[in-house]
Design an enzyme around this catalytic site. Structure first.
Site, mmCIF file in Angstrom:
data_model
loop_
_atom_site.group_PDB
_atom_site.id
_atom_site.type_symbol
_atom_site.label_atom_id
_atom_site.label_comp_id
_atom_site.label_asym_id
_atom_site.label_seq_id
_atom_site.Cartn_x
_atom_site.Cartn_y
_atom_site.Cartn_z
ATOM 1 N N ASN A 212 -21.232 -48.716 -29.369
ATOM 2 C CA ASN A 212 -21.658 -48.856 -27.973
ATOM 3 C C ASN A 212 -21.943 -47.481 -27.378
ATOM 4 O O ASN A 212 -21.799 -46.466 -28.046
ATOM 5 C CB ASN A 212 -20.593 -49.616 -27.166
ATOM 6 C CG ASN A 212 -19.262 -48.897 -27.208
ATOM 7 O OD1 ASN A 212 -19.133 -47.793 -26.706
ATOM 8 N ND2 ASN A 212 -18.269 -49.523 -27.853
ATOM 9 N N ASP A 280 -15.283 -55.063 -29.689
ATOM 10 C CA ASP A 280 -14.465 -56.291 -29.700
ATOM 11 C C ASP A 280 -14.462 -56.951 -31.078
ATOM 12 O O ASP A 280 -13.500 -57.597 -31.443
ATOM 13 C CB ASP A 280 -15.011 -57.276 -28.657
ATOM 14 C CG ASP A 280 -14.730 -56.776 -27.248
ATOM 15 O OD1 ASP A 280 -13.604 -56.293 -27.023
ATOM 16 O OD2 ASP A 280 -15.626 -56.843 -26.386
ATOM 17 N N LYS A 290 -26.190 -51.251 -49.372
ATOM 18 C CA LYS A 290 -27.057 -51.372 -48.201
ATOM 19 C C LYS A 290 -27.723 -52.760 -48.219
ATOM 20 O O LYS A 290 -28.281 -53.160 -49.256
ATOM 21 C CB LYS A 290 -28.118 -50.264 -48.241
ATOM 22 C CG LYS A 290 -28.998 -50.261 -47.027
ATOM 23 C CD LYS A 290 -30.060 -49.179 -47.108
ATOM 24 C CE LYS A 290 -31.079 -49.384 -46.019
ATOM 25 N NZ LYS A 290 -32.261 -48.592 -46.210
ATOM 26 N N PRO A 307 -8.387 -55.822 -33.411
ATOM 27 C CA PRO A 307 -7.110 -55.833 -32.689
ATOM 28 C C PRO A 307 -7.310 -55.247 -31.296
ATOM 29 O O PRO A 307 -8.143 -54.355 -31.111
ATOM 30 C CB PRO A 307 -6.225 -54.910 -33.532
ATOM 31 C CG PRO A 307 -7.166 -54.056 -34.305
ATOM 32 C CD PRO A 307 -8.399 -54.879 -34.534
ATOM 33 N N ASP A 308 -6.558 -55.747 -30.319
ATOM 34 C CA ASP A 308 -6.576 -55.138 -28.992
ATOM 35 C C ASP A 308 -5.511 -54.039 -29.005
ATOM 36 O O ASP A 308 -4.313 -54.311 -29.027
ATOM 37 C CB ASP A 308 -6.276 -56.185 -27.912
ATOM 38 C CG ASP A 308 -6.521 -55.624 -26.523
ATOM 39 O OD1 ASP A 308 -6.059 -54.495 -26.249
ATOM 40 O OD2 ASP A 308 -7.177 -56.299 -25.714
ATOM 41 N N ILE A 309 -5.977 -52.782 -29.023
ATOM 42 C CA ILE A 309 -5.060 -51.645 -29.209
ATOM 43 C C ILE A 309 -4.107 -51.537 -28.021
ATOM 44 O O ILE A 309 -2.889 -51.411 -28.190
ATOM 45 C CB ILE A 309 -5.875 -50.345 -29.401
ATOM 46 C CG1 ILE A 309 -6.822 -50.517 -30.589
ATOM 47 C CG2 ILE A 309 -4.956 -49.147 -29.607
ATOM 48 C CD1 ILE A 309 -7.876 -49.447 -30.718
ATOM 49 N N PHE A 326 -8.263 -49.224 -18.991
ATOM 50 C CA PHE A 326 -9.489 -49.084 -18.215
ATOM 51 C C PHE A 326 -10.232 -50.414 -18.269
ATOM 52 O O PHE A 326 -10.139 -51.130 -19.266
ATOM 53 C CB PHE A 326 -10.375 -47.958 -18.780
ATOM 54 C CG PHE A 326 -10.093 -46.631 -18.130
ATOM 55 C CD1 PHE A 326 -8.856 -46.032 -18.287
ATOM 56 C CD2 PHE A 326 -11.059 -45.993 -17.353
ATOM 57 C CE1 PHE A 326 -8.570 -44.818 -17.674
ATOM 58 C CE2 PHE A 326 -10.790 -44.777 -16.736
ATOM 59 C CZ PHE A 326 -9.542 -44.186 -16.897
ATOM 60 N N LYS A 340 -6.754 -58.604 -16.205
ATOM 61 C CA LYS A 340 -6.537 -57.774 -17.402
ATOM 62 C C LYS A 340 -5.142 -57.141 -17.386
ATOM 63 O O LYS A 340 -4.484 -57.045 -18.412
ATOM 64 C CB LYS A 340 -7.617 -56.680 -17.433
ATOM 65 C CG LYS A 340 -7.994 -56.262 -18.814
ATOM 66 C CD LYS A 340 -9.365 -55.632 -18.847
ATOM 67 C CE LYS A 340 -10.450 -56.689 -18.923
ATOM 68 N NZ LYS A 340 -11.789 -56.109 -18.962
ATOM 69 N N LYS A 344 -2.890 -57.922 -20.603
ATOM 70 C CA LYS A 344 -2.641 -56.842 -21.565
ATOM 71 C C LYS A 344 -1.264 -56.219 -21.399
ATOM 72 O O LYS A 344 -0.874 -55.361 -22.180
ATOM 73 C CB LYS A 344 -3.711 -55.768 -21.428
ATOM 74 C CG LYS A 344 -5.118 -56.351 -21.594
ATOM 75 C CD LYS A 344 -6.034 -55.389 -22.273
ATOM 76 C CE LYS A 344 -7.404 -55.998 -22.444
ATOM 77 N NZ LYS A 344 -8.159 -55.360 -23.500
HETATM 78 O O1 C5P Z 1 -10.824 -56.291 -22.695
HETATM 79 P P1 C5P Z 1 -11.523 -55.023 -22.357
HETATM 80 O O2 C5P Z 1 -12.249 -54.429 -23.514
HETATM 81 O O3 C5P Z 1 -12.371 -55.085 -21.124
HETATM 82 O O4 C5P Z 1 -10.296 -54.055 -21.989
HETATM 83 C C1 C5P Z 1 -10.505 -52.735 -21.699
HETATM 84 C C2 C5P Z 1 -9.226 -51.967 -21.913
HETATM 85 O O5 C5P Z 1 -8.578 -52.342 -23.125
HETATM 86 C C3 C5P Z 1 -9.534 -50.494 -22.101
HETATM 87 O O6 C5P Z 1 -8.410 -49.778 -21.648
HETATM 88 C C4 C5P Z 1 -9.698 -50.381 -23.608
HETATM 89 O O7 C5P Z 1 -9.499 -49.061 -24.059
HETATM 90 C C5 C5P Z 1 -8.639 -51.334 -24.110
HETATM 91 N N1 C5P Z 1 -8.996 -51.994 -25.372
HETATM 92 C C6 C5P Z 1 -8.284 -51.680 -26.523
HETATM 93 N N2 C5P Z 1 -8.559 -52.348 -27.682
HETATM 94 C C7 C5P Z 1 -9.528 -53.295 -27.730
HETATM 95 C C8 C5P Z 1 -10.253 -53.608 -26.563
HETATM 96 C C9 C5P Z 1 -9.961 -52.929 -25.407
HETATM 97 O O8 C5P Z 1 -7.415 -50.810 -26.476
HETATM 98 N N3 C5P Z 1 -9.781 -53.916 -28.859
#
Ligand code: C5P
Length: 407
Positions: A212, A280, A290, A307-309, A326, A340, A344
């Site tokens: 992105n 995501d 390739k 994974p959502d870090i 953020f 959020k 989170k």
């Molecule tokens: O769900 P969204 O992507 O809008 O959430 C944004 C927040 O979550 C940001 O702080 C981003 O750095 C964190 N994030 C993360 N891991 C992901 C997706 C988002 O740490 N896979």
């Protein structure tokens, strides 16, 4: 009168007509008690003399890189490191171009490249030179490198033209010097802050990836602000093209999975701030060859969730005391951010509008809203550096009372 006693300034004088004003600047610094060492660029010697400056500063004035006696007495590296602050006045277009590109072909530019101290520049040049895209680019680069800029002021110039380009007055430069040298509170000394920044890159095959537009600027600015407040700042960064922020430990990663592992490895920490635009999804099965056009249409890629870090660290046993997320939204910004915050499990969400015309992505300004359990706080439009500084100061305040209560 604020004192500069015990402080040492290395003044680098560039070759411009404004060089005559440095006599007054040296006098002002000396009156405040600063030790002032001076380097004259070759061109500067055409405008001011080493003798007059040596009389005012009470110190030897340095002019040439290859003077053996000077090197024996005080090597150029030591000259630039012994100072608390380097001041370049007048900072000519040429000297700033050298600084921006890391050139070191004379004593002035070598001292500027060899230093690990803060640098203040007071530009002075013809208005067209100041407005030239090359100078604009160079000044931007210097600011990103953490160089402070005072002036230039508007007015009539020696060349007869009118506009920005006049060097700031000696008292304005002195005020900037005092501000830069004043003792800074280090409320985050001994604290560890982990920051994620930039995009992630999710490979499709050996040459393609999903990513992105995140520039990483906000996260880099936050890391710098955390280091300025005395923290051990760890910046877990996706691929970006930004200079390494001084005082920050950068841990480069590519994928979301790597970013998560790196963050987990950096725990425990006192504060974690997640600014990264983590992809995501990633491709379920990365191709090791390739992908080729087959004639039977495009390949279909199966995506799986990354994974959502933020959520993972926030719910882990080693959760930092303060976790900040953020939220980049294009509509109903604070409403989505509040959601959020709950989903989170973080303490604070910094929400911003990244709709197409906001200019946030890749830009230098940001309008943010702080969303916490206590409600929403709207901040005015600020530079990303100012957002970073204000945010880190706020987080330091949040951390310190907790610490006091625990003691
Ligand atoms: O769900 P969204 O992507 O809008 O959430 C944004 C927040 O979550 C940001 O702080 C981003 O750095 C964190 N994030 C993360 N891991 C992901 C997706 C988002 O740490 N896979």
């Amino acid at each position: 009168m604020t004192t500069l006693a015990g402080k040492s300034v290395l003044l680098i004088i560039g070759g411009g007509i404004a060089a005559y004003k440095t006599h007054e600047l040296v006098r002002l610094m000396k009156t405040r008690g600063a030790a002032v060492r001076i380097i004259l660029s070759k061109a500067a010697e055409q405008f001011v003399t080493p003798l007059s400056l040596a009389s005012l500063s009470g110190e030897k004035v340095y002019t040439s890189l290859f003077s053996l006696t000077d090197e024996v007495e005080m090597g150029h590296i030591q000259l630039s490191r012994a100072a608390d602050l380097l001041v370049v006045a007048p900072a000519t277009a040429d000297l700033m171009a050298k600084m921006a590109h890391g050139l070191a072909d004379d004593l002035a530019s070598t001292a500027l490249l060899a230093t690990d101290k803060r640098v203040l520049v007071a530009p002075a040049m013809n208005v067209r030179m100041w407005r030239h895209p090359a100078t604009i680019r160079n000044v931007e680069t210097l600011k990103l490198d953490g160089v402070a800029v005072v002036g230039p002021n508007d007015g009539e110039m020696a060349c007869g033209e009118f506009g920005p380009g006049r060097m700031a007055e000696p008292n304005e430069i002195l005020a900037a010097i005092i501000d830069m040298l004043k003792p800074r509170a280090q409320p985050l000394a001994g604290k560890k802050v982990v920051i994620t920044a930039g995009p992630t890159r999710e490979p499709i095959d050996p040459v393609r990836f999903i990513s992105n537009h995140s520039s990483g600027k906000q996260g880099y600015a936050i890391a710098r602000a955390a280091a300025d407040l005395g923290a051990e700042a760890i910046l877990v960064s996706g691929p970006v093209s930004l200079p390494l922020p001084p005082g920050v430990q950068v841990m480069p990663v590519e994928t979301a999975q790597e970013m998560l592992e790196m963050c987990e490895g950096e725990m425990p920490a006192d504060i974690a701030i997640f600014t990264a635009a983590v992809a995501d999804w990633r491709v379920a099965a990365e191709s090791h060859e390739k992908l080729k056009k087959t004639g039977s249409g495009p390949p279909s890629l199966t995506l799986i969730e990354n994974p959502d870090i933020l959520a993972t660290i926030s719910r882990s046993a080693k959760r930092p005391r303060i976790v900040v997320g953020f939220a980049a939204e294009t509509e109903r910004v604070t409403e989505h951010a509040a959601q959020k915050l709950k989903n989170k499990g973080c303490d604070l969400i910094v929400a911003n509008d990244v709709s197409r015309d906001s200019g946030v992505f890749g830009g230098d300004r940001n309008t943010v809203h702080l969303v916490s359990a206590a409600g929403v706080e709207d901040w005015p439009p600020l530079s990303k550096d100012d957002v970073a500084q204000k945010l880190m100061e706020r987080l330091a305040q949040m951390l310190v009372p907790q610490q006091k209560a625990a003691e």
